[in-house]
Design an enzyme around this catalytic site. Structure first.
Site, PDB file in Angstrom:
ATOM      1  N   GLU A   1      -1.772  17.838 -26.129  1.00 26.97           N
ATOM      2  CA  GLU A   1      -1.911  16.519 -25.516  1.00 26.97           C
ATOM      3  C   GLU A   1      -0.537  15.945 -25.185  1.00 26.97           C
ATOM      4  OE1 GLU A   1      -4.504  13.752 -27.435  1.00 26.97           O
ATOM      5  OE2 GLU A   1      -5.718  15.301 -28.412  1.00 26.97           O
TER       6      GLU A   1
ATOM      7  N   ASP B   1      -7.011   8.224 -29.680  1.00 23.48           N
ATOM      8  CA  ASP B   1      -7.068   9.523 -29.021  1.00 23.48           C
ATOM      9  C   ASP B   1      -8.176   9.511 -27.980  1.00 23.48           C
ATOM     10  OD1 ASP B   1      -6.221  12.192 -28.636  1.00 23.48           O
ATOM     11  OD2 ASP B   1      -7.928  12.915 -29.790  1.00 23.48           O
TER      12      ASP B   1
ATOM     13  N   LYS C   1      -9.950  14.705 -37.848  1.00 25.19           N
ATOM     14  CA  LYS C   1      -8.766  14.417 -37.045  1.00 25.19           C
ATOM     15  C   LYS C   1      -7.736  13.583 -37.805  1.00 25.19           C
ATOM     16  CE  LYS C   1     -10.503  15.762 -32.907  1.00 25.19           C
ATOM     17  NZ  LYS C   1      -9.812  16.506 -31.840  1.00 25.19           N
TER      18      LYS C   1
ATOM     19  N   ASP D   1      -2.786  17.116 -31.585  1.00 27.41           N
ATOM     20  CA  ASP D   1      -3.815  16.489 -32.411  1.00 27.41           C
ATOM     21  C   ASP D   1      -4.556  17.594 -33.167  1.00 27.41           C
ATOM     22  OD1 ASP D   1      -5.297  14.330 -33.407  1.00 27.41           O
ATOM     23  OD2 ASP D   1      -6.866  14.645 -31.929  1.00 27.41           O
TER      24      ASP D   1
ATOM     25  N   ARG E   1     -12.362  21.932 -36.874  1.00 28.89           N
ATOM     26  CA  ARG E   1     -13.585  22.025 -36.084  1.00 28.89           C
ATOM     27  C   ARG E   1     -14.845  22.088 -36.939  1.00 28.89           C
ATOM     28  NH1 ARG E   1     -11.785  20.027 -31.416  1.00 28.89           N
ATOM     29  NH2 ARG E   1     -10.177  21.311 -30.448  1.00 28.89           N
TER      30      ARG E   1
ATOM     31  N   TYR F   1     -10.225  11.550 -24.488  1.00 25.45           N
ATOM     32  CA  TYR F   1     -10.973  12.780 -24.196  1.00 25.45           C
ATOM     33  C   TYR F   1     -11.093  12.846 -22.680  1.00 25.45           C
ATOM     34  CZ  TYR F   1     -15.002  16.013 -24.966  1.00 25.45           C
ATOM     35  OH  TYR F   1     -15.874  17.076 -25.019  1.00 25.45           O
TER      36      TYR F   1
ATOM     37  N   GLU G   1      -4.742  20.777 -30.528  1.00 25.87           N
ATOM     38  CA  GLU G   1      -5.091  20.219 -29.233  1.00 25.87           C
ATOM     39  C   GLU G   1      -3.808  19.831 -28.520  1.00 25.87           C
ATOM     40  OE1 GLU G   1      -9.622  18.505 -29.776  1.00 25.87           O
ATOM     41  OE2 GLU G   1      -7.977  17.066 -29.671  1.00 25.87           O
TER      42      GLU G   1
ATOM     43  N   GLN H   1     -15.442  18.639 -38.274  1.00 24.36           N
ATOM     44  CA  GLN H   1     -15.841  17.797 -37.146  1.00 24.36           C
ATOM     45  C   GLN H   1     -17.302  18.034 -36.750  1.00 24.36           C
ATOM     46  OE1 GLN H   1     -13.326  18.336 -33.727  1.00 24.36           O
ATOM     47  NE2 GLN H   1     -14.425  16.860 -32.467  1.00 24.36           N
TER      48      GLN H   1
ATOM     49  N   TYR I   1     -19.394  14.438 -36.908  1.00 27.66           N
ATOM     50  CA  TYR I   1     -19.133  13.594 -35.735  1.00 27.66           C
ATOM     51  C   TYR I   1     -20.358  12.859 -35.199  1.00 27.66           C
ATOM     52  CZ  TYR I   1     -21.020  16.617 -32.010  1.00 27.66           C
ATOM     53  OH  TYR I   1     -21.829  17.325 -31.162  1.00 27.66           O
TER      54      TYR I   1
ATOM     55  N   ARG J   1     -23.826  22.233 -25.724  1.00 30.60           N
ATOM     56  CA  ARG J   1     -25.026  21.616 -25.162  1.00 30.60           C
ATOM     57  C   ARG J   1     -25.592  22.382 -23.965  1.00 30.60           C
ATOM     58  NH1 ARG J   1     -21.682  17.276 -26.069  1.00 30.60           N
ATOM     59  NH2 ARG J   1     -21.066  17.232 -23.874  1.00 30.60           N
TER      60      ARG J   1
ATOM     61  N   THR K   1      -7.125  16.525 -25.081  1.00 25.71           N
ATOM     62  CA  THR K   1      -6.733  17.906 -24.799  1.00 25.71           C
ATOM     63  C   THR K   1      -6.554  18.128 -23.303  1.00 25.71           C
ATOM     64  OG1 THR K   1      -7.967  18.628 -26.742  1.00 25.71           O
ATOM     65  CG2 THR K   1      -7.367  20.313 -25.154  1.00 25.71           C
TER      66      THR K   1
ATOM     67  N   THR L   1      -1.303  14.369 -37.065  1.00 25.31           N
ATOM     68  CA  THR L   1      -1.050  14.384 -35.623  1.00 25.31           C
ATOM     69  C   THR L   1       0.453  14.506 -35.455  1.00 25.31           C
ATOM     70  OG1 THR L   1      -2.961  12.967 -35.166  1.00 25.31           O
ATOM     71  CG2 THR L   1      -1.264  13.116 -33.462  1.00 25.31           C
TER      72      THR L   1
ATOM     73  N   HIS M   1     -11.608  20.372 -20.114  1.00 27.53           N
ATOM     74  CA  HIS M   1     -11.807  20.493 -21.562  1.00 27.53           C
ATOM     75  C   HIS M   1     -13.188  19.982 -21.970  1.00 27.53           C
ATOM     76  CE1 HIS M   1     -11.127  20.272 -25.866  1.00 27.53           C
ATOM     77  NE2 HIS M   1     -11.357  18.967 -25.843  1.00 27.53           N
TER      78      HIS M   1
ATOM     79  N   GLU N   1     -11.439  26.451 -27.114  1.00 26.86           N
ATOM     80  CA  GLU N   1     -11.727  26.917 -25.761  1.00 26.86           C
ATOM     81  C   GLU N   1     -11.206  28.332 -25.521  1.00 26.86           C
ATOM     82  OE1 GLU N   1     -10.968  23.594 -22.679  1.00 26.86           O
ATOM     83  OE2 GLU N   1      -9.813  23.061 -24.465  1.00 26.86           O
TER      84      GLU N   1
END
Length: 422
Positions: free
Chosen positions: A207, A132, A259, A239, A243, A134, A205, A246, A250, A148, A356, A263, A139, A370
């Site tokens: 995709e 997978d 994850k 996917d 959250r 990113y 997600e 994760q 992560y 962040r 995503t 899927t 996104h 999002e």
């Protein structure tokens, strides 16, 4: 003979202009009907064309007999791009309105055409490995801003290479498979220690999945052209993402259990050749990628994508996202080139998730993380229902298509309904 992508082509089978499956598409899948074992078929309008029946009847000439009697497309994909193109052209010829070979053979038509409503659709490939990515700048920026801040939204490496992780092939499932809410370690910000329990922030997600149809050799890199020729086709991919699991797991190595539980993919693989008329250049890449990742041709696609959500008390699903595959910063070809660049061997049946797919507008955000901005702006649904993340009983449907002149090349749908955790 007309090219299979010719917009003027018509089939002797009536196909609605809004159907995902005109003669210009001819996506491959695996189906069962009439009590027969799963085998390979092609979607045309409201029917599935049984390629095994046609193969038995001598309508195809392969070096290997029986590739369409299999319960996955892997043996056919292994024949290579020339066989893929030749077979698609032959199927197109058999289905043309002005070609009598199948049209006027009533007995063969009855054996080879199964109504879609009577067919059960299976996972179309044996998934060798699942990776997978990113690769949507929108996104990645949205998620980065959330966690962040605006000044550090993208990590320093993001604009230099496609970021990805190796997922689980064992839990790739076909559309319609119900998904149990996952369990895992959870540690809310205000908790002193983690606990184990059911995910409370379950997400989707949106995709696209790349189906790799040819293998590469361990230790060797790929060129842009080699990577393109290895791509058999595309599926819509959901996917599913936990959250809260994760968020705790992560760091430092990335997604894992959050994850790994499911899927979902659509049952029809739309070939790269069928998507050729819809290719275009993606966003300008700045800084310019390193030489091995540079592209000499357009490798993105003008592909409309839609996500609809139906809560248990709703009569119909409601669209919550409408975006386009063209926005992806890193193309599928670049992802495959980068995947093999270390010397990693690719196999027939490998599946690459695009990551995503989000666009620049709010309605183009490809995940609930999002759309609800991490739960602070719940989605308003019909009947006064609100959602920040998925709840038990919710059903999610993703659809995708490329719009031609009087026809569309579509993928059908990928659907999944959430079951409670055990």
């Amino acid at each position: 003979m007309p090219h299979p992508n010719d917009p003027k082509l018509r089939s002797f089978i009536s196909v609605d202009p809004t159907s995902d499956f005109p003669i210009q598409n001819l996506p491959y899948g695996v189906f069962s009907a009439r009590g027969l074992a799963p085998r390979v078929g092609v979607a045309i309008g409201d029917y599935v064309l049984d390629l095994w029946e046609l193969e038995q009847d001598g309508r195809f000439a392969f070096g290997e007999i029986g590739v369409f009697s299999q319960s996955s497309l892997n043996p056919f994909m292994a024949l290579g791009p020339k066989a893929w193109s030749k077979t698609r052209a032959r199927i197109s010829e058999l289905l043309r309105h002005d070609h009598p070979e199948l049209r006027d053979n009533e007995e063969l038509r009855k054996r080879a055409l199964a109504p879609m409503r009577e067919a059960r659709l299976h996972l179309p490939l044996a998934v060798s490995g699942y990776t997978d990515f990113y690769s949507s700048r929108e996104h990645a920026t949205n998620v980065g801003v959330m966690f962040r801040g605006k000044d550090n939204a993208l990590q320093p490496n993001w604009l230099h290479m496609p970021i990805g992780y190796n997922g689980r092939a064992s839990t790739v499932v076909v559309s319609g498979t119900k998904v149990k809410r996952p369990r895992g370690q959870l540690k809310p910000p205000n908790a002193d220690a983690p606990s184990f329990g059911a995910c409370k922030r379950l997400d989707f997600e949106l995709e696209m999945g790349v189906v790799v149809g040819q293998a590469s050799t361990m230790g060797e890199m790929l060129t842009e052209q080699q990577a393109e020729e290895m791509i058999f086709g595309f599926v819509i991919l959901n996917d599913w993402s936990a959250r809260d699991i994760q968020q705790w797991e992560y760091v430092p190595l990335g997604p894992f259990q959050a994850k790994a539980f499911a899927t979902s993919i659509s049952p029809w693989i739309v070939t790269r050749e069928a998507l050729e008329p819809f290719r275009l250049h993606g966003p300008q890449q700045d800084p310019q990628p390193l030489p091995y990742l540079r592209q000499a041709q357009p490798n993105n696609y003008d592909m409309e994508l839609d996500v609809s959500l139906r809560a248990p008390s709703m009569n119909a699903a409601q669209s919550i996202c409408r975006t386009n595959f063209k926005y992806m910063y890193w193309s599928s070809v670049q992802q495959l080139v980068h995947h093999a660049s270390s010397g990693c061997a690719m196999n027939v049946g490998d599946l690459l998730g695009s990551g995503t797919i989000s666009g620049p507008e709010k309605h183009q955000r490809g995940s609930l993380l999002e759309i609800s901005w991490n739960g602070t702006e719940p989605v308003a649904l019909d009947g006064g229902i609100k959602r920040s993340f998925l709840e038990d009983g919710d059903s999610l449907v993703m659809r995708g298509w490329c719009q031609g002149d009087g026809y569309r090349v579509g993928f059908g749908e990928v659907e999944g309904t959430i079951l409670p955790a055990e």
